[in-house]
Design a protein around this motif. Structure first.
Motif, short mmCIF file in Angstrom:
data_model
loop_
_atom_site.label_atom_id
_atom_site.label_comp_id
_atom_site.label_asym_id
_atom_site.label_seq_id
_atom_site.Cartn_x
_atom_site.Cartn_y
_atom_site.Cartn_z
N GLU A 171 -0.15 -27.45 121.05
CA GLU A 171 0.96 -28.06 121.77
C GLU A 171 2.22 -28.18 120.92
N ALA A 172 2.08 -27.95 119.62
CA ALA A 172 3.23 -28.09 118.72
C ALA A 172 3.13 -27.02 117.63
N ARG A 173 4.28 -26.61 117.14
CA ARG A 173 4.28 -25.61 116.06
C ARG A 173 5.44 -25.83 115.11
N ASN A 174 5.16 -25.52 113.85
CA ASN A 174 6.19 -25.52 112.82
C ASN A 174 6.78 -24.12 112.70
N PHE A 175 8.08 -24.04 112.49
CA PHE A 175 8.73 -22.75 112.32
C PHE A 175 8.73 -22.36 110.84
N PRO A 176 8.97 -21.10 110.52
CA PRO A 176 8.97 -20.67 109.11
C PRO A 176 9.95 -21.49 108.26
N VAL A 177 9.51 -21.78 107.06
CA VAL A 177 10.28 -22.64 106.15
C VAL A 177 11.30 -21.82 105.37
N VAL A 178 12.50 -22.36 105.23
CA VAL A 178 13.50 -21.81 104.31
C VAL A 178 13.43 -22.66 103.05
N ARG A 179 13.19 -22.04 101.91
CA ARG A 179 13.05 -22.79 100.65
C ARG A 179 13.68 -21.95 99.55
N GLU A 180 14.77 -22.42 98.94
CA GLU A 180 15.51 -21.60 98.00
C GLU A 180 15.90 -22.39 96.75
N ASP A 181 15.85 -21.70 95.63
CA ASP A 181 16.40 -22.23 94.39
C ASP A 181 17.91 -22.02 94.45
N LEU A 182 18.68 -23.11 94.37
CA LEU A 182 20.13 -23.00 94.53
C LEU A 182 20.81 -22.31 93.35
N GLY A 183 20.16 -22.35 92.19
CA GLY A 183 20.86 -21.86 91.00
C GLY A 183 21.98 -22.78 90.59
N HIS A 184 21.87 -24.03 90.98
CA HIS A 184 22.88 -25.05 90.66
C HIS A 184 22.19 -26.40 90.55
N ALA A 185 22.48 -27.13 89.50
CA ALA A 185 21.95 -28.48 89.27
C ALA A 185 20.43 -28.50 89.23
N GLY A 186 19.80 -27.35 89.01
CA GLY A 186 18.34 -27.27 88.99
C GLY A 186 17.70 -27.56 90.33
N ALA A 187 18.49 -27.52 91.40
CA ALA A 187 18.02 -27.98 92.71
C ALA A 187 17.29 -26.89 93.49
N VAL A 188 16.31 -27.36 94.28
CA VAL A 188 15.63 -26.52 95.27
C VAL A 188 15.95 -27.11 96.64
N TYR A 189 16.44 -26.25 97.53
CA TYR A 189 16.91 -26.71 98.84
C TYR A 189 16.12 -26.02 99.94
N GLY A 190 15.85 -26.74 101.02
CA GLY A 190 15.08 -26.13 102.09
C GLY A 190 15.40 -26.68 103.46
N ILE A 191 14.94 -25.95 104.47
CA ILE A 191 15.04 -26.37 105.86
C ILE A 191 13.66 -26.19 106.50
N LYS A 192 13.16 -27.26 107.10
CA LYS A 192 11.91 -27.21 107.85
C LYS A 192 12.21 -27.62 109.28
N SER A 193 11.64 -26.90 110.23
CA SER A 193 11.92 -27.22 111.62
C SER A 193 10.68 -26.96 112.48
N GLY A 194 10.69 -27.50 113.69
CA GLY A 194 9.55 -27.30 114.57
C GLY A 194 9.79 -27.90 115.93
N PHE A 195 8.79 -27.74 116.81
CA PHE A 195 8.89 -28.22 118.18
C PHE A 195 7.53 -28.69 118.67
N ASP A 196 7.48 -29.91 119.19
CA ASP A 196 6.30 -30.45 119.85
C ASP A 196 6.59 -30.43 121.34
N ARG A 197 5.98 -29.49 122.04
CA ARG A 197 6.26 -29.29 123.46
C ARG A 197 5.83 -30.49 124.30
N LEU A 198 4.67 -31.05 123.98
CA LEU A 198 4.17 -32.17 124.76
C LEU A 198 5.04 -33.41 124.56
N GLY A 199 5.37 -33.70 123.30
CA GLY A 199 6.19 -34.88 123.01
C GLY A 199 7.68 -34.64 123.13
N LYS A 200 8.06 -33.37 123.39
CA LYS A 200 9.47 -32.98 123.47
C LYS A 200 10.24 -33.41 122.22
#
Length: 321
Positions: A33-62
């Motif tokens: 009833e729910a799924r996670n979408f592919p993760v974006v996960r990247e080393d910024l090459g700045h401030a030693g930071a790792v940045y990402g985007i996680k997203s998804g949709f739960d159809r039942l819970g909207k």
């Protein structure tokens, strides 16, 4: 559109309602009833930071949305939390934004809820000693959530930087439990349940140290290259996870999978245990591992709770012009 601050999030979401939300959304994933979408996960090459985007949709819970953020290792020196993130929720019917929610607190409680859920489902009932590897920001949340699921009599802990161990001792004292600082090998010899919550790039725990019947909640590995456990631990144990594809690509299982020591079909999405499709612990001697990679739907589920509670309590700031 509503904005909920960190202060709002703290007032609206705690260990119990986060636990319920995470349990429910893991079950939704298992039922399709729910799924996670592919993760974006990247080393910024700045401030030693790792940045990402996680997203998804739960159809039942909207529940539709994303979490954007990452890890900035220099933040502690600035008096800030190293992990920084924000959750955005959207109306599933129209795509319009519903809320922006500051997510540092929510990330910590949902991560703790996932490990606590694994303890609830997979740890032996007679567990007495709780072990933790890692003494950073999230360690308090992990311990607070874990002791709600089993009656531990002692906490043992280790951290790569020993000067941070007082963090664990203070938390244990607040929970009314004694604390011992130990070596990693001593920790494995003592603990019935082990939580790992570090940002390590090499294993802290060796397979030969793990006792039969141990449950391990591995919560720190969420990026390619991170590692907390000897891959042989996953090869000898029964492995559960929040999202199988993430587990073998950016989770703790990435190393055992890449080495051919763990098959994809040997990893069980933990929601299948919740809905009764799969047995959890099969025996008191079985070693169980939960690979908690952290999925978008966890974040969205706790953000939805915050949004609903905010409406009832009239919290938050409207961003509508």
């Amino acid at each position: 559109m509503l904005y909920l601050s960190e202060q709002d999030a703290r007032a609206l979401v705690g260990h119990e309602n986060a636990f319920g939300a995470v349990r429910e959304v893991f079950a939704s994933i298992a039922r399709g009833e729910a799924r996670n979408f592919p993760v974006v996960r990247e080393d910024l090459g700045h401030a030693g930071a790792v940045y990402g985007i996680k997203s998804g949709f739960d159809r039942l819970g909207k529940i539709l949305g994303l979490k954007s953020g990452g890890y900035w290792p220099g933040n502690e020196e600035r008096g800030l939390t190293n992990h920084q993130s924000t959750i955005t929720l959207f109306d599933a019917d129209t795509g319009q934004p519903l809320a922006a929610v500051a997510a540092n607190w929510l990330t910590a409680v949902r991560t703790a809820a996932a490990s606590a859920l694994s303890i609830d489902l997979l740890a032996r009932q007679d567990t007495e000693v709780l072990g933790i590897v890692g003494a950073g920001f999230q360690s308090r949340f992990q311990l607070e959530a874990a002791v709600r699921r089993r009656k531990f009599r002692e906490i043992v802990g280790w951290n790569f930087h020993a000067d941070m161990l007082p963090n664990l001792e203070r938390t244990a004292a607040d929970l009314g439990l004694p604390f011992r600082a130990v070596t990693p090998q001593e920790l494995c010899a003592s603990a019935d349940v082990i939580i790992t919550i570090t940002s390590a790039a090499s294993a802290h725990l060796e397979a030969g140290w793990i006792r039969p019947g141990t449950h391990i909640a591995c919560m720190g590995t969420d990026t390619r290259g991170k590692q907390e456990l000897d891959p042989e631990i996953l090869a000898l144990g029964s492995v559960f996870t929040d999202e199988v594809e993430q587990s073998i690509s950016i989770g703790e299982a990435q190393h055992a999978f890449a080495a051919g020591r763990l098959r994809r079909d040997a990893i069980c999405q933990i929601g299948r245990v919740i809905v009764g499709e799969r047995l959890g612990r099969a025996s008191d001697d079985e070693v169980t591992v939960f690979d908690g990679t952290g999925v978008a739907l966890q974040d969205l589920a706790v953000a939805k709770i915050a949004l609903e509670a905010a409406a009832a309590q009239e919290l938050g700031k409207s961003l509508t012009a």
